[in-house]
Design an enzyme around this catalytic site. Structure first.
Site, PDB file in Angstrom:
ATOM      1  N   CYS A  92     -50.886  46.173 -20.151  1.00 19.28           N
ATOM      2  CA  CYS A  92     -51.273  45.951 -19.266  1.00 19.28           C
ATOM      3  C   CYS A  92     -53.424  46.173 -19.102  1.00 19.28           C
ATOM      4  CB  CYS A  92     -50.373  46.721 -18.660  1.00 19.28           C
ATOM      5  SG  CYS A  92     -51.223  48.407 -18.359  1.00 19.28           S
ATOM      6  N   HIS A 102     -49.586  51.401 -15.119  1.00 18.36           N
ATOM      7  CA  HIS A 102     -49.578  49.877 -15.078  1.00 18.36           C
ATOM      8  C   HIS A 102     -50.525  48.828 -13.918  1.00 18.36           C
ATOM      9  CE1 HIS A 102     -47.162  46.408 -16.701  1.00 18.36           C
ATOM     10  NE2 HIS A 102     -47.173  45.686 -15.567  1.00 18.36           N
ATOM     11  N   HIS A 117     -49.584  39.877 -16.112  1.00 26.36           N
ATOM     12  CA  HIS A 117     -48.927  40.555 -15.988  1.00 26.36           C
ATOM     13  C   HIS A 117     -48.953  41.181 -17.764  1.00 26.36           C
ATOM     14  CE1 HIS A 117     -45.269  42.747 -15.551  1.00 26.36           C
ATOM     15  NE2 HIS A 117     -45.139  41.556 -15.263  1.00 26.36           N
TER      16      HIS A 117
END
Length: 342
Positions: free
Chosen positions: A258, A306, A318
């Site tokens: 990510c 994240h 993402h």
């Protein structure tokens, strides 16, 4: 942008939403008829999905710890290399100073066989002798200065060596931390894969459908303007990465985790972002979620483990988790921690 509406669930819950709804309806109908509906068959599957989600979240957190330790190790390796170069140059300088001082000492020794007053008495040219003596005094003063410089250089060398030894020890600790985080990630991912393989074929198929990048249940992200040219370039780079595989610990170009996707996308725009999602949240100005614009970084969970990039119309790009390539998802797919405008 509709941030406060209830958005479609993410991960495994998305893929199984239809099956879950059907099971609820059947259970209610059976209860109304007074029939006993066994729920044991559904409960293990739901528990398995929840456990896989938990393992992926834990693996992602460990991945960011790995990235942080790896980044630190890289910085320390560079610092150790520079320190070793400085030590080598300082040692060469000291060796040169020692040779120069040794030559001067030898010359003085060879010229110092007579007492200075006797040397003056027997000199054929006293004026020339006095000039040489004055020059010798100047040499002595210069030599004393060089001795002091040599002592200072040796102290500096000793300090450089002490610092280099400390950095080498820290580098060794960082390497060990990298190895520990790597094992943690691999263990959690292996357990998640084993749990996924234990799912019934229908549930596994639903999960696979939810993990594809060609999502059809999301609105078009639109073409909202980015707040800056670099943000627009970063969005374009992130869109170009759609469909790329999730590869933990990677920042492209063939695969991403990510934070690696965010770092790579902004690098394409000429902006150097930190490596981890925790550091990326502080890489610019914090803005409210309601004011998010394309290119803004959206970090998730209370530990900011994240991160995705807002692209407009309530969506982010993402790298979700292993098996799910870079894709669009609703900005509210999990609790938002912060929004950062780079």
């Amino acid at each position: 942008m509709g941030f406060h509406r209830r958005l479609a669930p993410s991960g495994f819950d998305r893929g199984a939403s239809a099956a879950g709804a059907a099971l609820t309806v059947l259970s209610a109908a059976a209860a109304a008829l007074g029939a006993a509906v066994p729920s044991a068959s559904a409960a293990p599957t739901d528990h398995t999905r929840a456990e896989v989600d938990r393992l992926y979240a834990a693996a992602e957190k460990a991945t960011e710890s790995y990235n942080r330790a790896d980044e630190r190790a890289d910085a320390l390796r560079e610092q150790v290399t520079l320190a070793q170069d400085r030590i080598a140059r300082q040692q060469l300088r000291i060796n040169t100073m020692r040779e120069t001082l040794g030559s001067l000492a030898g010359a003085q020794y060879r010229a110092g066989g007579l007492d200075p007053s006797l040397a003056l008495l027997f000199s054929d040219n006293p004026d020339e002798y006095l000039e040489k003596a004055a020059a010798l005094d100047r040499i002595n003063v210069h030599q004393a200065g060089e001795l002091r410089e040599l002592e200072a250089a040796m102290r500096e060398l000793a300090q450089e060596r002490t610092e280099a030894t400390g950095k080498l020890a820290e580098l060794d600790r960082s390497r060990k931390a990298v190895a520990v985080h790597k094992r943690t990630v691999e263990q959690k991912l292996a357990k998640a894969r084993a749990l996924l393989n234990s799912l019934p074929s229908a549930d596994r198929a639903a999960y696979d459908r939810a993990s594809r990048s060609d999502r059809t249940d999301l609105p078009d992200p639109g073409n909202a303007p980015a707040p800056s040219g670099r943000a627009a370039a970063a969005v374009a780079a992130a869109r170009a990465a759609l469909g790329s595989p999730y590869v933990w610990g990677s920042n492209g170009p063939s695969g991403f985790d990510c934070s690696g996707l965010m770092q790579w996308s902004y690098a394409k725009a000429g902006v150097a972002l930190p490596r981890t999602s925790q550091a990326q949240r502080y890489a610019g100005q914090q803005v409210p979620l309601s004011q998010a614009q394309p290119g803004d970084l959206v970090t998730y969970r209370s530990d900011a483990s994240h991160v995705g990039m807002y692209v407009g119309n309530g969506q982010v790009i993402h790298a979700p988790y292993p098996g799910a390539p870079v894709r669009y998802d609703p900005v509210g797919m999990m609790p938002v921690s912060s929004v950062t405008r780079v």
